[in-house]
Design an enzyme around this catalytic site. Structure first.
Site, PDB file in Angstrom:
ATOM      1  N   ASP A  22      26.679   1.790  43.609  1.00  0.00           N
ATOM      2  CA  ASP A  22      28.045   1.746  44.268  1.00  0.00           C
ATOM      3  C   ASP A  22      28.163   0.273  44.805  1.00  0.00           C
ATOM      4  O   ASP A  22      29.238  -0.382  44.397  1.00  0.00           O
ATOM      5  CB  ASP A  22      28.222   2.800  45.140  1.00  0.00           C
ATOM      6  CG  ASP A  22      29.676   2.759  45.459  1.00  0.00           C
ATOM      7  OD1 ASP A  22      30.410   2.691  44.832  1.00  0.00           O
ATOM      8  OD2 ASP A  22      30.044   2.871  46.831  1.00  0.00           O
ATOM      9  N   LEU A  23      27.029  -0.118  45.379  1.00  0.00           N
ATOM     10  CA  LEU A  23      27.318  -1.480  45.941  1.00  0.00           C
ATOM     11  C   LEU A  23      27.521  -2.596  44.978  1.00  0.00           C
ATOM     12  O   LEU A  23      27.997  -3.627  45.297  1.00  0.00           O
ATOM     13  CB  LEU A  23      26.033  -1.900  46.776  1.00  0.00           C
ATOM     14  CG  LEU A  23      25.798  -2.858  47.995  1.00  0.00           C
ATOM     15  CD1 LEU A  23      26.826  -2.770  49.031  1.00  0.00           C
ATOM     16  CD2 LEU A  23      24.507  -3.034  48.250  1.00  0.00           C
ATOM     17  N   THR A  24      26.668  -2.477  43.971  1.00  0.00           N
ATOM     18  CA  THR A  24      26.938  -3.589  42.736  1.00  0.00           C
ATOM     19  C   THR A  24      28.296  -3.570  42.265  1.00  0.00           C
ATOM     20  O   THR A  24      28.940  -4.638  42.181  1.00  0.00           O
ATOM     21  CB  THR A  24      25.924  -3.104  41.656  1.00  0.00           C
ATOM     22  OG1 THR A  24      24.495  -3.067  42.443  1.00  0.00           O
ATOM     23  CG2 THR A  24      26.043  -4.249  40.564  1.00  0.00           C
ATOM     24  N   ASP A 243      23.287   1.208  64.179  1.00  0.00           N
ATOM     25  CA  ASP A 243      24.226   0.721  63.066  1.00  0.00           C
ATOM     26  C   ASP A 243      24.471  -0.717  63.434  1.00  0.00           C
ATOM     27  O   ASP A 243      24.988  -1.475  62.519  1.00  0.00           O
ATOM     28  CB  ASP A 243      25.073   1.853  62.883  1.00  0.00           C
ATOM     29  CG  ASP A 243      26.001   1.657  61.465  1.00  0.00           C
ATOM     30  OD1 ASP A 243      25.274   1.189  60.324  1.00  0.00           O
ATOM     31  OD2 ASP A 243      27.141   2.040  61.307  1.00  0.00           O
ATOM     32  N   HIS A 248      25.052  -6.471  63.957  1.00  0.00           N
ATOM     33  CA  HIS A 248      26.404  -7.284  64.188  1.00  0.00           C
ATOM     34  C   HIS A 248      26.715  -7.759  65.392  1.00  0.00           C
ATOM     35  O   HIS A 248      27.170  -8.761  65.610  1.00  0.00           O
ATOM     36  CB  HIS A 248      27.300  -6.237  63.437  1.00  0.00           C
ATOM     37  CG  HIS A 248      27.225  -5.598  62.069  1.00  0.00           C
ATOM     38  ND1 HIS A 248      26.188  -6.283  61.290  1.00  0.00           N
ATOM     39  CD2 HIS A 248      27.325  -4.482  61.726  1.00  0.00           C
ATOM     40  CE1 HIS A 248      26.177  -5.588  60.037  1.00  0.00           C
ATOM     41  NE2 HIS A 248      26.810  -4.455  60.382  1.00  0.00           N
ATOM     42  N   LYS A 348      33.083   4.716  66.066  1.00  0.00           N
ATOM     43  CA  LYS A 348      34.248   5.218  65.196  1.00  0.00           C
ATOM     44  C   LYS A 348      35.243   5.961  65.216  1.00  0.00           C
ATOM     45  O   LYS A 348      35.344   6.719  66.427  1.00  0.00           O
ATOM     46  CB  LYS A 348      33.060   5.990  64.144  1.00  0.00           C
ATOM     47  CG  LYS A 348      31.680   5.386  63.556  1.00  0.00           C
ATOM     48  CD  LYS A 348      32.179   4.883  62.097  1.00  0.00           C
ATOM     49  CE  LYS A 348      30.807   4.263  61.599  1.00  0.00           C
ATOM     50  NZ  LYS A 348      31.085   2.829  61.072  1.00  0.00           N
TER      51      LYS A 348
END
Ligand code: BG6
Length: 506
Positions: A22-24, A243, A248, A348
Protein backbone atom coordinates in the site's frame (compact mmCIF):
# COMPACT_ATOMS: atom_id res chain seq x y z
CA UNK A 1 12.63 23.62 -2.27
CA UNK A 2 11.19 23.59 -5.77
CA UNK A 3 12.36 22.15 -9.04
CA UNK A 4 14.04 25.04 -10.77
CA UNK A 5 16.07 26.00 -7.65
CA UNK A 6 18.14 22.84 -7.50
CA UNK A 7 19.90 20.48 -9.88
CA UNK A 8 18.18 17.14 -10.50
CA UNK A 9 19.35 14.25 -8.35
CA UNK A 10 22.14 12.10 -9.78
CA UNK A 11 21.27 8.94 -11.74
CA UNK A 12 20.24 6.08 -9.51
CA UNK A 13 18.10 3.01 -9.02
CA UNK A 14 15.51 3.36 -6.29
CA UNK A 15 15.00 -0.16 -4.98
CA UNK A 16 11.71 -0.64 -3.15
CA UNK A 17 11.36 -3.67 -0.87
CA UNK A 18 7.61 -4.15 -0.53
CA UNK A 19 6.79 -2.79 -3.98
CA UNK A 20 3.30 -4.30 -4.19
CA UNK A 21 2.25 -2.89 -0.84
CA UNK A 22 0.00 0.00 0.00
CA UNK A 23 2.78 2.41 0.93
CA UNK A 24 4.36 2.14 -2.52
CA UNK A 25 1.25 3.08 -4.46
CA UNK A 26 -0.14 5.55 -1.96
CA UNK A 27 3.03 7.45 -1.18
CA UNK A 28 6.26 6.41 -2.87
CA UNK A 29 5.10 6.43 -6.49
CA UNK A 30 3.09 9.69 -6.17
CA UNK A 31 6.19 11.30 -4.60
CA UNK A 32 8.39 10.15 -7.47
CA UNK A 33 5.80 11.41 -9.96
CA UNK A 34 5.83 14.83 -8.29
CA UNK A 35 9.61 14.83 -8.31
CA UNK A 36 9.77 13.96 -12.01
CA UNK A 37 7.23 16.60 -12.80
CA UNK A 38 9.14 19.33 -11.00
CA UNK A 39 12.55 18.27 -12.29
CA UNK A 40 13.95 17.05 -8.97
CA UNK A 41 14.77 13.76 -10.67
CA UNK A 42 15.61 13.20 -14.33
CA UNK A 43 15.03 10.38 -16.80
CA UNK A 44 17.99 8.58 -15.28
CA UNK A 45 15.97 7.56 -12.23
CA UNK A 46 15.10 3.86 -12.39
CA UNK A 47 12.84 1.98 -10.02
CA UNK A 48 13.32 -1.64 -9.08
CA UNK A 49 10.42 -3.11 -7.12
CA UNK A 50 10.87 -6.21 -4.96
CA UNK A 51 7.84 -8.11 -3.72
CA UNK A 52 6.73 -11.56 -2.66
CA UNK A 53 3.85 -11.56 -5.19
CA UNK A 54 4.61 -13.74 -8.20
CA UNK A 55 4.61 -12.09 -11.58
CA UNK A 56 6.56 -9.69 -13.67
CA UNK A 57 6.65 -5.95 -14.05
CA UNK A 58 3.31 -5.95 -15.89
CA UNK A 59 1.60 -7.17 -12.73
CA UNK A 60 3.14 -4.30 -10.73
CA UNK A 61 2.37 -1.69 -13.39
CA UNK A 62 -1.21 -2.85 -13.67
CA UNK A 63 -1.66 -2.43 -9.91
CA UNK A 64 -0.06 0.99 -9.92
CA UNK A 65 -2.08 2.12 -12.94
CA UNK A 66 -5.37 1.09 -11.40
CA UNK A 67 -4.55 2.80 -8.11
CA UNK A 68 -3.43 6.01 -9.80
CA UNK A 69 -6.57 6.02 -11.95
CA UNK A 70 -8.55 6.63 -8.76
CA UNK A 71 -6.43 9.62 -7.80
CA UNK A 72 -7.89 13.01 -8.63
CA UNK A 73 -4.39 14.48 -8.84
CA UNK A 74 -3.58 12.36 -11.88
CA UNK A 75 -6.09 14.35 -13.94
CA UNK A 76 -3.39 16.97 -14.30
CA UNK A 77 -1.69 16.40 -17.72
CA UNK A 78 1.84 17.12 -16.35
CA UNK A 79 1.44 14.44 -13.70
CA UNK A 80 0.10 11.98 -16.23
CA UNK A 81 3.03 12.71 -18.52
CA UNK A 82 5.52 12.27 -15.66
CA UNK A 83 3.93 8.91 -14.78
CA UNK A 84 3.96 7.67 -18.38
CA UNK A 85 7.66 8.41 -18.57
CA UNK A 86 8.44 6.94 -15.13
CA UNK A 87 6.54 3.70 -15.66
CA UNK A 88 8.85 2.81 -18.57
CA UNK A 89 11.72 2.80 -16.09
CA UNK A 90 10.20 0.39 -13.57
CA UNK A 91 11.38 -3.20 -13.17
CA UNK A 92 10.16 -5.89 -10.79
CA UNK A 93 11.76 -8.89 -9.10
CA UNK A 94 9.50 -11.36 -7.37
CA UNK A 95 11.15 -12.97 -4.38
CA UNK A 96 11.41 -13.42 -0.64
CA UNK A 97 13.58 -10.75 0.98
CA UNK A 98 14.53 -13.09 3.79
CA UNK A 99 16.30 -15.37 1.26
CA UNK A 100 19.57 -14.79 -0.58
CA UNK A 101 18.23 -15.58 -4.06
CA UNK A 102 16.51 -12.24 -4.47
CA UNK A 103 19.68 -10.36 -3.55
CA UNK A 104 21.56 -12.18 -6.33
CA UNK A 105 18.99 -10.92 -8.75
CA UNK A 106 19.24 -7.38 -7.40
CA UNK A 107 23.02 -7.59 -7.84
CA UNK A 108 22.60 -8.70 -11.42
CA UNK A 109 20.14 -5.91 -12.13
CA UNK A 110 22.36 -3.25 -10.59
CA UNK A 111 25.47 -4.47 -12.38
CA UNK A 112 23.69 -3.85 -15.68
CA UNK A 113 21.88 -0.67 -14.64
CA UNK A 114 22.98 2.60 -16.28
CA UNK A 115 24.31 3.75 -12.88
CA UNK A 116 25.59 1.71 -9.94
CA UNK A 117 24.07 4.22 -7.48
CA UNK A 118 21.26 2.68 -5.45
CA UNK A 119 18.98 3.70 -2.60
CA UNK A 120 17.14 0.83 -0.92
CA UNK A 121 13.80 1.82 0.59
CA UNK A 122 12.51 -0.72 3.10
CA UNK A 123 8.69 -0.66 2.89
CA UNK A 124 8.66 -3.85 4.98
CA UNK A 125 7.50 -4.56 8.54
CA UNK A 126 10.01 -2.95 10.94
CA UNK A 127 11.00 -6.29 12.45
CA UNK A 128 12.73 -7.05 9.14
CA UNK A 129 14.85 -3.87 8.98
CA UNK A 130 17.87 -5.60 10.53
CA UNK A 131 17.45 -8.73 8.40
CA UNK A 132 17.27 -6.84 5.10
CA UNK A 133 20.28 -4.69 6.03
CA UNK A 134 22.20 -7.82 6.91
CA UNK A 135 21.36 -9.53 3.62
CA UNK A 136 22.16 -6.42 1.58
CA UNK A 137 25.53 -6.23 3.25
CA UNK A 138 26.26 -9.96 3.10
CA UNK A 139 25.54 -9.90 -0.62
CA UNK A 140 27.92 -7.00 -1.18
CA UNK A 141 25.12 -4.59 -2.04
CA UNK A 142 26.14 -1.98 0.54
CA UNK A 143 29.68 -1.70 -0.87
CA UNK A 144 30.27 1.75 -2.28
CA UNK A 145 32.76 1.56 -5.11
CA UNK A 146 34.23 4.06 -7.53
CA UNK A 147 31.93 6.88 -6.53
CA UNK A 148 28.78 4.76 -6.60
CA UNK A 149 26.66 5.23 -3.51
CA UNK A 150 24.57 2.65 -1.65
CA UNK A 151 22.02 3.91 0.87
CA UNK A 152 19.26 2.39 3.01
CA UNK A 153 16.12 4.33 3.89
CA UNK A 154 13.88 3.15 6.72
CA UNK A 155 10.96 4.71 8.43
CA UNK A 156 9.82 4.62 12.05
CA UNK A 157 9.30 2.76 14.32
CA UNK A 158 12.99 2.55 15.13
CA UNK A 159 12.59 0.11 17.99
CA UNK A 160 9.91 -0.19 20.62
CA UNK A 161 11.83 1.21 23.57
CA UNK A 162 15.36 2.27 24.42
CA UNK A 163 16.82 -1.24 24.52
CA UNK A 164 15.34 -2.32 21.18
CA UNK A 165 16.32 0.99 19.53
CA UNK A 166 19.91 0.47 20.66
CA UNK A 167 19.82 -3.09 19.37
CA UNK A 168 18.46 -2.03 15.99
CA UNK A 169 21.01 0.77 15.63
CA UNK A 170 23.85 -1.58 16.56
CA UNK A 171 22.64 -4.11 14.03
CA UNK A 172 22.22 -1.58 11.22
CA UNK A 173 25.60 -0.07 11.99
CA UNK A 174 27.28 -3.45 11.76
CA UNK A 175 26.12 -3.69 8.14
CA UNK A 176 26.27 -0.10 6.93
CA UNK A 177 27.94 3.16 7.89
CA UNK A 178 25.91 5.87 9.59
CA UNK A 179 26.30 7.98 6.43
CA UNK A 180 24.57 5.24 4.41
CA UNK A 181 21.54 5.03 6.74
CA UNK A 182 18.62 7.41 6.18
CA UNK A 183 16.10 7.16 9.02
CA UNK A 184 12.97 8.94 7.90
CA UNK A 185 10.77 10.95 10.23
CA UNK A 186 8.16 12.25 7.84
CA UNK A 187 7.55 15.35 10.00
CA UNK A 188 10.91 16.62 8.76
CA UNK A 189 9.52 16.62 5.22
CA UNK A 190 6.94 19.25 6.18
CA UNK A 191 7.75 22.78 4.98
CA UNK A 192 6.59 24.33 8.24
CA UNK A 193 8.91 22.08 10.23
CA UNK A 194 11.87 22.99 8.04
CA UNK A 195 10.87 26.63 8.44
CA UNK A 196 11.40 26.53 12.22
CA UNK A 197 15.15 26.89 11.75
CA UNK A 198 14.73 29.80 9.37
CA UNK A 199 12.22 31.54 11.61
CA UNK A 200 14.68 31.31 14.47
CA UNK A 201 18.06 31.83 12.90
CA UNK A 202 17.22 34.32 10.14
CA UNK A 203 15.41 36.72 12.46
CA UNK A 204 17.18 38.66 15.15
CA UNK A 205 13.92 39.84 16.70
CA UNK A 206 12.91 36.24 17.29
CA UNK A 207 16.13 34.48 18.22
CA UNK A 208 17.26 37.28 20.56
CA UNK A 209 14.25 36.54 22.76
CA UNK A 210 14.55 32.77 22.46
CA UNK A 211 15.54 31.83 26.01
CA UNK A 212 14.36 31.57 29.58
CA UNK A 213 14.66 35.34 30.14
CA UNK A 214 11.77 35.94 27.77
CA UNK A 215 9.96 32.68 27.19
CA UNK A 216 7.55 31.42 29.84
CA UNK A 217 6.75 28.02 28.38
CA UNK A 218 6.38 26.06 25.14
CA UNK A 219 3.46 23.89 24.04
CA UNK A 220 3.71 21.33 21.28
CA UNK A 221 0.43 19.78 20.16
CA UNK A 222 -0.22 17.17 17.48
CA UNK A 223 -3.98 16.69 17.67
CA UNK A 224 -5.61 14.30 15.24
CA UNK A 225 -9.22 14.05 14.25
CA UNK A 226 -8.70 10.55 12.90
CA UNK A 227 -9.33 7.58 15.17
CA UNK A 228 -7.43 4.30 15.25
CA UNK A 229 -9.76 2.88 12.57
CA UNK A 230 -8.28 -0.14 10.82
CA UNK A 231 -4.86 0.17 12.46
CA UNK A 232 -5.86 -1.62 15.69
CA UNK A 233 -3.25 -4.36 15.44
CA UNK A 234 -0.35 -1.96 15.05
CA UNK A 235 -1.73 0.64 17.41
CA UNK A 236 -2.61 -1.59 20.33
CA UNK A 237 0.99 -2.69 20.69
CA UNK A 238 2.25 0.85 20.14
CA UNK A 239 0.07 3.57 21.69
CA UNK A 240 0.21 7.34 21.37
CA UNK A 241 3.45 7.79 23.28
CA UNK A 242 5.56 5.47 21.14
CA UNK A 243 3.77 6.38 17.92
CA UNK A 244 4.27 10.13 18.12
CA UNK A 245 6.48 11.40 20.94
CA UNK A 246 10.09 10.16 20.74
CA UNK A 247 9.97 10.73 16.99
CA UNK A 248 7.67 13.42 15.57
CA UNK A 249 7.12 15.58 18.65
CA UNK A 250 10.76 15.38 19.66
CA UNK A 251 11.81 16.48 16.19
CA UNK A 252 9.66 19.57 16.64
CA UNK A 253 11.06 20.08 20.11
CA UNK A 254 14.64 19.72 18.90
CA UNK A 255 14.07 22.26 16.11
CA UNK A 256 12.52 24.72 18.53
CA UNK A 257 15.06 24.35 21.32
CA UNK A 258 18.44 23.47 19.77
CA UNK A 259 21.36 25.88 19.79
CA UNK A 260 22.28 27.57 16.50
CA UNK A 261 24.47 25.15 14.54
CA UNK A 262 27.94 26.36 13.46
CA UNK A 263 27.00 25.46 9.95
CA UNK A 264 23.89 24.35 8.13
CA UNK A 265 25.41 21.05 7.07
CA UNK A 266 23.79 17.81 8.17
CA UNK A 267 26.29 16.87 10.86
CA UNK A 268 26.31 20.32 12.49
CA UNK A 269 22.51 20.35 12.65
CA UNK A 270 22.28 16.76 13.86
CA UNK A 271 24.93 17.45 16.50
CA UNK A 272 22.83 20.30 17.90
CA UNK A 273 19.61 18.31 17.78
CA UNK A 274 21.30 15.36 19.45
CA UNK A 275 22.75 17.60 22.17
CA UNK A 276 19.34 19.04 22.86
CA UNK A 277 17.59 15.67 23.06
CA UNK A 278 20.30 14.43 25.41
CA UNK A 279 19.54 17.40 27.67
CA UNK A 280 15.93 16.29 28.19
CA UNK A 281 15.57 15.47 31.85
CA UNK A 282 15.27 11.74 32.50
CA UNK A 283 12.59 11.43 35.14
CA UNK A 284 12.62 9.22 38.20
CA UNK A 285 9.52 6.98 38.46
CA UNK A 286 7.97 9.49 40.91
CA UNK A 287 8.60 12.42 38.57
CA UNK A 288 7.32 10.45 35.59
CA UNK A 289 4.08 9.83 37.50
CA UNK A 290 3.70 13.57 38.15
CA UNK A 291 4.61 14.72 34.65
CA UNK A 292 2.86 12.36 32.30
CA UNK A 293 -0.82 11.54 31.76
CA UNK A 294 -2.58 9.26 29.30
CA UNK A 295 -6.06 8.80 27.94
CA UNK A 296 -8.11 6.54 25.68
CA UNK A 297 -11.21 7.64 23.81
CA UNK A 298 -14.63 6.34 24.74
CA UNK A 299 -17.54 5.72 22.37
CA UNK A 300 -19.31 8.77 21.03
CA UNK A 301 -20.09 10.92 18.03
CA UNK A 302 -17.17 12.21 15.97
CA UNK A 303 -17.35 14.07 12.67
CA UNK A 304 -20.87 12.91 11.96
CA UNK A 305 -20.41 9.23 12.78
CA UNK A 306 -20.72 7.07 15.87
CA UNK A 307 -17.26 6.08 16.91
CA UNK A 308 -16.84 2.93 18.99
CA UNK A 309 -14.63 3.22 22.07
CA UNK A 310 -10.95 2.56 21.42
CA UNK A 311 -11.33 -0.78 23.23
CA UNK A 312 -14.16 -1.68 20.85
CA UNK A 313 -11.98 -1.13 17.75
CA UNK A 314 -11.20 -4.13 15.53
CA UNK A 315 -7.97 -5.92 16.56
CA UNK A 316 -7.77 -4.08 19.90
CA UNK A 317 -7.94 -6.09 23.12
CA UNK A 318 -11.23 -5.30 24.94
CA UNK A 319 -9.27 -4.83 28.17
CA UNK A 320 -6.48 -2.90 26.45
CA UNK A 321 -4.58 -0.36 28.50
CA UNK A 322 -2.97 1.24 25.45
CA UNK A 323 -3.27 5.02 25.37
CA UNK A 324 -4.66 7.00 22.43
CA UNK A 325 -3.71 10.30 24.06
CA UNK A 326 -0.68 11.43 25.98
CA UNK A 327 0.37 14.71 27.60
CA UNK A 328 3.78 15.32 29.14
CA UNK A 329 5.55 18.12 30.90
CA UNK A 330 9.24 17.94 30.04
CA UNK A 331 12.29 19.93 31.08
CA UNK A 332 15.39 20.68 29.08
CA UNK A 333 18.43 20.98 31.31
CA UNK A 334 20.45 23.64 29.52
CA UNK A 335 21.33 27.23 30.43
CA UNK A 336 18.98 28.51 27.74
CA UNK A 337 15.95 26.54 28.88
CA UNK A 338 16.36 26.09 32.64
CA UNK A 339 12.98 26.67 34.25
CA UNK A 340 10.98 26.69 30.97
CA UNK A 341 8.52 23.79 30.82
CA UNK A 342 7.77 22.11 27.51
CA UNK A 343 4.22 20.73 27.47
CA UNK A 344 3.61 18.11 24.78
CA UNK A 345 0.35 16.41 23.86
CA UNK A 346 -0.95 14.25 21.09
CA UNK A 347 -3.98 12.09 20.58
CA UNK A 348 -6.48 10.52 18.23
CA UNK A 349 -10.21 11.23 17.80
CA UNK A 350 -9.77 14.75 19.11
CA UNK A 351 -11.66 17.93 18.31
CA UNK A 352 -9.57 18.94 15.30
CA UNK A 353 -6.54 18.14 13.24
CA UNK A 354 -4.03 20.62 14.55
CA UNK A 355 -0.27 20.40 14.82
CA UNK A 356 1.15 23.54 16.36
CA UNK A 357 3.93 24.91 18.49
CA UNK A 358 2.97 27.73 20.81
CA UNK A 359 5.70 29.83 22.36
CA UNK A 360 4.33 31.92 25.22
CA UNK A 361 6.52 34.82 26.26
CA UNK A 362 6.78 36.18 29.76
CA UNK A 363 4.50 38.95 30.82
CA UNK A 364 5.84 42.51 30.74
CA UNK A 365 7.26 43.32 34.19
CA UNK A 366 4.57 45.89 34.85
CA UNK A 367 2.09 47.80 32.80
CA UNK A 368 0.73 51.24 33.61
CA UNK A 369 -2.23 50.71 31.32
CA UNK A 370 -5.55 50.87 33.07
CA UNK A 371 -6.47 47.26 33.78
CA UNK A 372 -9.46 45.57 35.35
CA UNK A 373 -8.63 44.78 38.98
CA UNK A 374 -9.32 41.09 38.33
CA UNK A 375 -6.78 40.98 35.47
CA UNK A 376 -3.91 43.27 36.26
CA UNK A 377 -1.54 41.64 33.76
CA UNK A 378 -1.57 42.13 29.99
CA UNK A 379 -1.99 38.90 28.01
CA UNK A 380 1.49 37.60 27.16
CA UNK A 381 2.83 37.64 23.60
CA UNK A 382 2.61 34.35 21.79
CA UNK A 383 4.21 33.02 18.65
CA UNK A 384 2.23 30.19 17.10
CA UNK A 385 3.92 28.02 14.53
CA UNK A 386 1.04 26.34 12.73
CA UNK A 387 2.56 23.17 11.35
CA UNK A 388 -0.69 21.85 9.82
CA UNK A 389 -3.30 22.37 8.54
CA UNK A 390 -3.48 25.98 7.36
CA UNK A 391 0.31 26.24 7.57
CA UNK A 392 1.56 29.55 8.87
CA UNK A 393 2.86 31.70 11.66
CA UNK A 394 0.92 33.96 14.02
CA UNK A 395 2.40 36.52 16.31
CA UNK A 396 0.11 37.76 19.04
CA UNK A 397 0.80 41.19 20.47
CA UNK A 398 -1.16 43.89 22.30
CA UNK A 399 -2.07 47.20 20.67
CA UNK A 400 -4.08 50.25 21.63
CA UNK A 401 -7.69 50.12 20.52
CA UNK A 402 -8.63 53.27 18.58
CA UNK A 403 -10.44 55.84 20.68
CA UNK A 404 -9.93 58.35 23.42
CA UNK A 405 -9.72 55.77 26.16
CA UNK A 406 -6.35 54.03 26.53
CA UNK A 407 -7.48 50.48 26.05
CA UNK A 408 -5.21 47.58 25.04
CA UNK A 409 -6.39 44.74 22.82
CA UNK A 410 -4.60 41.58 21.76
CA UNK A 411 -4.30 41.11 18.00
CA UNK A 412 -2.57 38.63 15.76
CA UNK A 413 -0.10 39.28 12.95
CA UNK A 414 -0.89 36.31 10.74
CA UNK A 415 1.04 34.74 7.92
CA UNK A 416 -0.43 31.86 5.94
CA UNK A 417 1.78 29.99 3.47
CA UNK A 418 -1.08 29.53 1.05
CA UNK A 419 -1.67 33.30 0.79
CA UNK A 420 1.85 33.93 -0.35
CA UNK A 421 3.10 30.80 -2.10
CA UNK A 422 1.82 28.13 -4.40
CA UNK A 423 2.50 25.17 -2.14
CA UNK A 424 0.79 22.86 -4.60
CA UNK A 425 -0.09 19.26 -4.07
CA UNK A 426 2.84 17.54 -2.42
CA UNK A 427 3.07 14.30 -0.48
CA UNK A 428 5.62 15.76 1.96
CA UNK A 429 8.21 13.16 0.92
CA UNK A 430 9.64 15.06 -2.06
CA UNK A 431 12.30 16.88 -0.04
CA UNK A 432 13.12 13.71 1.92
CA UNK A 433 13.67 11.63 -1.21
CA UNK A 434 15.59 14.40 -2.93
CA UNK A 435 17.99 14.58 0.01
CA UNK A 436 18.25 10.80 0.10
CA UNK A 437 19.20 10.83 -3.58
CA UNK A 438 21.73 13.66 -3.31
CA UNK A 439 23.21 12.34 -0.07
CA UNK A 440 22.26 15.06 2.40
CA UNK A 441 21.29 13.68 5.81
CA UNK A 442 19.99 16.93 7.32
CA UNK A 443 16.38 15.78 7.32
CA UNK A 444 17.13 12.31 8.67
CA UNK A 445 17.61 11.06 12.18
CA UNK A 446 20.93 9.90 13.50
CA UNK A 447 21.33 6.93 15.87
CA UNK A 448 22.27 9.06 18.91
CA UNK A 449 19.24 11.35 18.53
CA UNK A 450 16.88 8.38 18.33
CA UNK A 451 18.33 6.77 21.43
CA UNK A 452 18.22 10.07 23.36
CA UNK A 453 14.52 10.37 22.47
CA UNK A 454 13.73 6.87 23.72
CA UNK A 455 15.75 7.48 26.89
CA UNK A 456 13.53 10.47 27.75
CA UNK A 457 10.24 8.55 27.28
CA UNK A 458 11.43 5.28 28.84
CA UNK A 459 10.40 6.29 32.41
CA UNK A 460 6.80 6.76 31.21
CA UNK A 461 6.84 3.43 29.34
CA UNK A 462 8.16 1.68 32.46
CA UNK A 463 5.63 3.31 34.71
CA UNK A 464 2.65 2.51 32.51
CA UNK A 465 3.85 -1.04 31.98
CA UNK A 466 3.38 -1.56 35.72
CA UNK A 467 -0.38 -1.26 35.40
CA UNK A 468 -3.21 1.22 35.54
CA UNK A 469 -5.46 2.38 32.74
CA UNK A 470 -5.58 5.49 30.61
CA UNK A 471 -8.23 8.05 31.63
CA UNK A 472 -11.31 8.16 29.40
CA UNK A 473 -12.00 11.11 27.10
CA UNK A 474 -14.87 11.80 24.76
CA UNK A 475 -14.24 11.77 21.01
CA UNK A 476 -14.24 15.33 19.73
CA UNK A 477 -12.76 16.69 22.96
CA UNK A 478 -9.17 17.77 23.51
CA UNK A 479 -8.31 14.81 25.71
CA UNK A 480 -8.95 13.73 29.29
CA UNK A 481 -9.36 16.11 32.22
CA UNK A 482 -6.01 14.98 33.67
CA UNK A 483 -4.27 16.68 30.73
CA UNK A 484 -5.84 19.99 31.71
CA UNK A 485 -4.83 19.41 35.32
CA UNK A 486 -1.23 18.76 34.25
CA UNK A 487 -0.86 22.28 32.88
CA UNK A 488 -3.37 24.11 35.08
CA UNK A 489 -1.56 23.17 38.25
CA UNK A 490 1.27 25.39 36.94
CA UNK A 491 -1.19 28.26 36.43
CA UNK A 492 -1.23 27.78 32.64
CA UNK A 493 -3.73 26.51 30.06
CA UNK A 494 -3.52 24.63 26.78
CA UNK A 495 -3.87 26.70 23.65
CA UNK A 496 -7.12 25.71 21.93
CA UNK A 497 -7.01 24.81 18.22
CA UNK A 498 -9.55 27.47 17.30
CA UNK A 499 -8.42 30.07 19.82
CA UNK A 500 -8.16 33.57 18.38
CA UNK A 501 -6.45 36.48 20.10
CA UNK A 502 -9.70 38.43 19.91
CA UNK A 503 -11.15 35.83 22.22
CA UNK A 504 -8.42 36.30 24.78
CA UNK A 505 -9.12 38.36 27.82
CA UNK A 506 -7.40 41.66 27.21
C1 BG6 B 1 2.44 8.49 11.85
C2 BG6 B 1 1.69 7.79 12.95
O1 BG6 B 1 3.83 8.33 12.02
O2 BG6 B 1 2.11 9.87 11.87
C3 BG6 B 1 0.21 8.00 12.78
O3 BG6 B 1 1.99 6.40 12.93
C4 BG6 B 1 -0.12 9.47 12.69
O4 BG6 B 1 -0.52 7.40 13.84
C5 BG6 B 1 0.75 10.16 11.65
O5 BG6 B 1 -1.49 9.59 12.33
C6 BG6 B 1 0.57 11.66 11.70
O6 BG6 B 1 1.20 12.25 10.60
P1 BG6 B 1 0.57 13.50 9.86
O7 BG6 B 1 1.59 13.89 8.85
O8 BG6 B 1 -0.72 13.06 9.27
O9 BG6 B 1 0.38 14.55 10.91
Amino acid sequence: MSGPDVAPAPPLTFVIFGATGDLTRRLLIPTLINMSRSGLVGDDLHILGIGIEPGGVDMLLERLDSFLATSGDMQEPERQEAWQSLRKRIAYISGDFTQNAVYDEISKYLSQAPSANAAFYLAVPPRFFGDVAEKLSANGLMNETAGAFRRIAIEKPFGHDLASARELNARLLSHANENQIYRIDHFLGKETVQNIMTTRFANMMIEALWNNNYIDHVQITAAELVDVGTRGKFYDSTGALRDMVPNHLFQLLAMVAMEPPNNFDAESIRNEKGKLLKALRIYSPEDAAKNGVRGAYTAGPLAGKDLPAYTGTADVAPDSSTETFVALKLLVDTWRWAGVPFYLRTGKALKARDTEIVITFRQVPFAQFPRPASRPQLPPNRLIIQVQPDEGLDMEISIKAPGLVLKTVPISLDFRYADRFDIGKQTGYESLFYELFVGDQTLFQRADGIEAGWAAVQPFLDLWAEGGKPDPYAPGSMGPACADDLIQRDGRAWHQPDEKPEGRQE
